[in-house]
Design a protein around this motif. Sequence first.
Motif, PDB file in Angstrom:
ATOM      1  N   ALA A 122      -2.613   5.679 -15.991  1.00 41.84           N
ATOM      2  CA  ALA A 122      -1.699   5.434 -14.803  1.00 41.84           C
ATOM      3  C   ALA A 122      -2.551   5.486 -13.281  1.00 41.84           C
ATOM      4  CB  ALA A 122      -0.147   6.229 -14.862  1.00 41.84           C
ATOM      5  N   LEU A 123      -3.233   7.188 -12.920  1.00 40.67           N
ATOM      6  CA  LEU A 123      -3.761   7.134 -11.863  1.00 40.67           C
ATOM      7  C   LEU A 123      -4.893   6.123 -11.892  1.00 40.67           C
ATOM      8  CD1 LEU A 123      -3.036  10.747 -10.884  1.00 40.67           C
ATOM      9  CD2 LEU A 123      -2.770   9.107  -9.236  1.00 40.67           C
ATOM     10  N   ASP A 124      -5.465   5.888 -12.533  1.00 36.80           N
ATOM     11  CA  ASP A 124      -6.246   4.937 -12.493  1.00 36.80           C
ATOM     12  C   ASP A 124      -6.311   3.960 -12.656  1.00 36.80           C
ATOM     13  OD1 ASP A 124      -8.135   7.460 -12.550  1.00 36.80           O
ATOM     14  OD2 ASP A 124      -8.821   7.295 -14.542  1.00 36.80           O
ATOM     15  N   GLN A 125      -5.273   3.067 -12.879  1.00 36.73           N
ATOM     16  CA  GLN A 125      -4.303   1.762 -12.821  1.00 36.73           C
ATOM     17  C   GLN A 125      -3.915   1.533 -10.768  1.00 36.73           C
ATOM     18  OE1 GLN A 125      -1.721   1.981 -15.609  1.00 36.73           O
ATOM     19  NE2 GLN A 125      -2.650   0.280 -16.426  1.00 36.73           N
ATOM     20  N   CYS A 126      -3.495   2.794 -10.424  1.00 40.75           N
ATOM     21  CA  CYS A 126      -3.139   2.761  -8.814  1.00 40.75           C
ATOM     22  C   CYS A 126      -3.866   2.868  -8.171  1.00 40.75           C
ATOM     23  CB  CYS A 126      -2.155   3.917  -9.071  1.00 40.75           C
ATOM     24  SG  CYS A 126      -0.692   3.686  -9.633  1.00 40.75           S
ATOM     25  N   TRP A 127      -5.220   3.774  -8.617  1.00 42.08           N
ATOM     26  CA  TRP A 127      -6.227   3.765  -7.422  1.00 42.08           C
ATOM     27  C   TRP A 127      -6.825   2.703  -7.473  1.00 42.08           C
ATOM     28  CZ3 TRP A 127      -6.740   6.679  -3.735  1.00 42.08           C
ATOM     29  CH2 TRP A 127      -5.713   8.063  -3.741  1.00 42.08           C
TER      30      TRP A 127
ATOM     31  N   GLU B 277       0.922  -1.509  -0.324  1.00 40.96           N
ATOM     32  CA  GLU B 277      -0.234   0.026   0.053  1.00 40.96           C
ATOM     33  C   GLU B 277       0.971   1.144  -0.189  1.00 40.96           C
ATOM     34  OE1 GLU B 277      -3.586   2.435   2.494  1.00 40.96           O
ATOM     35  OE2 GLU B 277      -3.819  -0.001   2.329  1.00 40.96           O
ATOM     36  N   ASN B 278       2.025   0.995   1.081  1.00 40.01           N
ATOM     37  CA  ASN B 278       2.504   2.204   1.053  1.00 40.01           C
ATOM     38  C   ASN B 278       3.488   2.575  -0.598  1.00 40.01           C
ATOM     39  OD1 ASN B 278       2.229   2.982   3.340  1.00 40.01           O
ATOM     40  ND2 ASN B 278       4.173   1.474   4.348  1.00 40.01           N
ATOM     41  N   ASP B 279       2.976   1.796  -1.440  1.00 35.39           N
ATOM     42  CA  ASP B 279       4.356   1.438  -2.128  1.00 35.39           C
ATOM     43  C   ASP B 279       3.352   2.532  -3.745  1.00 35.39           C
ATOM     44  OD1 ASP B 279       7.188   1.323  -1.923  1.00 35.39           O
ATOM     45  OD2 ASP B 279       5.824  -1.395  -2.925  1.00 35.39           O
ATOM     46  N   ILE B 280       2.131   1.790  -3.577  1.00 38.19           N
ATOM     47  CA  ILE B 280       1.456   2.623  -4.293  1.00 38.19           C
ATOM     48  C   ILE B 280       0.947   4.334  -4.287  1.00 38.19           C
ATOM     49  CG2 ILE B 280      -1.481   2.356  -4.856  1.00 38.19           C
ATOM     50  CD1 ILE B 280      -1.048  -0.814  -4.109  1.00 38.19           C
ATOM     51  N   LEU B 281       0.554   4.870  -2.954  1.00 40.39           N
ATOM     52  CA  LEU B 281       0.597   5.749  -2.323  1.00 40.39           C
ATOM     53  C   LEU B 281       1.440   6.198  -2.501  1.00 40.39           C
ATOM     54  CD1 LEU B 281      -1.336   4.894   1.464  1.00 40.39           C
ATOM     55  CD2 LEU B 281      -2.070   6.134  -0.993  1.00 40.39           C
ATOM     56  N   ALA B 282       2.708   6.107  -2.718  1.00 38.44           N
ATOM     57  CA  ALA B 282       3.914   6.732  -3.559  1.00 38.44           C
ATOM     58  C   ALA B 282       3.790   7.305  -4.357  1.00 38.44           C
ATOM     59  CB  ALA B 282       5.475   6.049  -2.936  1.00 38.44           C
ATOM     60  N   ARG B 283       3.296   5.815  -5.188  1.00 38.11           N
ATOM     61  CA  ARG B 283       3.286   6.226  -7.205  1.00 38.11           C
ATOM     62  C   ARG B 283       2.280   6.681  -7.318  1.00 38.11           C
ATOM     63  NH1 ARG B 283       3.188   0.464  -9.978  1.00 38.11           N
ATOM     64  NH2 ARG B 283       3.927   2.256 -12.038  1.00 38.11           N
ATOM     65  N   ILE B 284       1.174   7.067  -6.261  1.00 40.09           N
ATOM     66  CA  ILE B 284       0.313   8.191  -7.187  1.00 40.09           C
ATOM     67  C   ILE B 284       0.145   9.590  -6.522  1.00 40.09           C
ATOM     68  CG2 ILE B 284      -2.156   8.810  -5.593  1.00 40.09           C
ATOM     69  CD1 ILE B 284      -2.892   5.733  -4.855  1.00 40.09           C
ATOM     70  N   ASN B 285       1.101   9.756  -5.413  1.00 41.72           N
ATOM     71  CA  ASN B 285       1.890  11.151  -4.882  1.00 41.72           C
ATOM     72  C   ASN B 285       2.817  11.454  -6.197  1.00 41.72           C
ATOM     73  OD1 ASN B 285       0.158  11.834  -2.303  1.00 41.72           O
ATOM     74  ND2 ASN B 285       1.882  10.343  -1.889  1.00 41.72           N
ATOM     75  N   GLU B 286       3.781  10.517  -6.803  1.00 46.74           N
ATOM     76  CA  GLU B 286       4.512  11.444  -8.071  1.00 46.74           C
ATOM     77  C   GLU B 286       3.886  12.078  -8.811  1.00 46.74           C
ATOM     78  OE1 GLU B 286       6.785   7.471  -9.130  1.00 46.74           O
ATOM     79  OE2 GLU B 286       7.883   7.609  -6.709  1.00 46.74           O
ATOM     80  N   PHE B 287       2.478  10.934  -9.831  1.00 45.67           N
ATOM     81  CA  PHE B 287       1.842  10.655 -10.196  1.00 45.67           C
ATOM     82  C   PHE B 287       0.729  12.192 -10.662  1.00 45.67           C
ATOM     83  CE2 PHE B 287       1.518   6.214 -11.487  1.00 45.67           C
ATOM     84  CZ  PHE B 287       2.817   6.131 -11.931  1.00 45.67           C
ATOM     85  N   VAL B 288       0.435  13.213  -9.192  1.00 48.03           N
ATOM     86  CA  VAL B 288       0.071  13.616  -8.882  1.00 48.03           C
ATOM     87  C   VAL B 288       0.513  15.017  -8.829  1.00 48.03           C
ATOM     88  CG1 VAL B 288      -1.752  15.681  -6.880  1.00 48.03           C
ATOM     89  CG2 VAL B 288      -2.139  12.767  -7.574  1.00 48.03           C
TER      90      VAL B 288
END
Length: 85
Positions: free
Chosen positions: A44-49, A3-14
């Motif tokens: 990419a964001l939709d995929q992460c969410w 989960e932390n990896d996914i949230l980090a990627r989301i923050n990067e994309f944002v």
Amino acid sequence: MDENDILARINEFVGEEQRLRERYQRRELSREEEHRRLERLEVALDQCWDLLRRRRARLEAGEDPGEFPGEGEVRPPGEVEGYLQ
């Protein structure tokens, strides 16, 4: 990916999305280039969410989110983006 990896990627994309918008406002990017790059980021964001929701649903159900092959991976854009069609 946890989960932390996914949230980090989301923050990067944002963050990247914000930088693209700023570059467009400074006229460093054309509207077409901004739009094209934003579309890729949105997918990419939709995929992460989607991955985050699936992980959380499995955890809530008392299951291991990475138990089955492919469960800890993002799904293809057509699968994530085309669910309403």
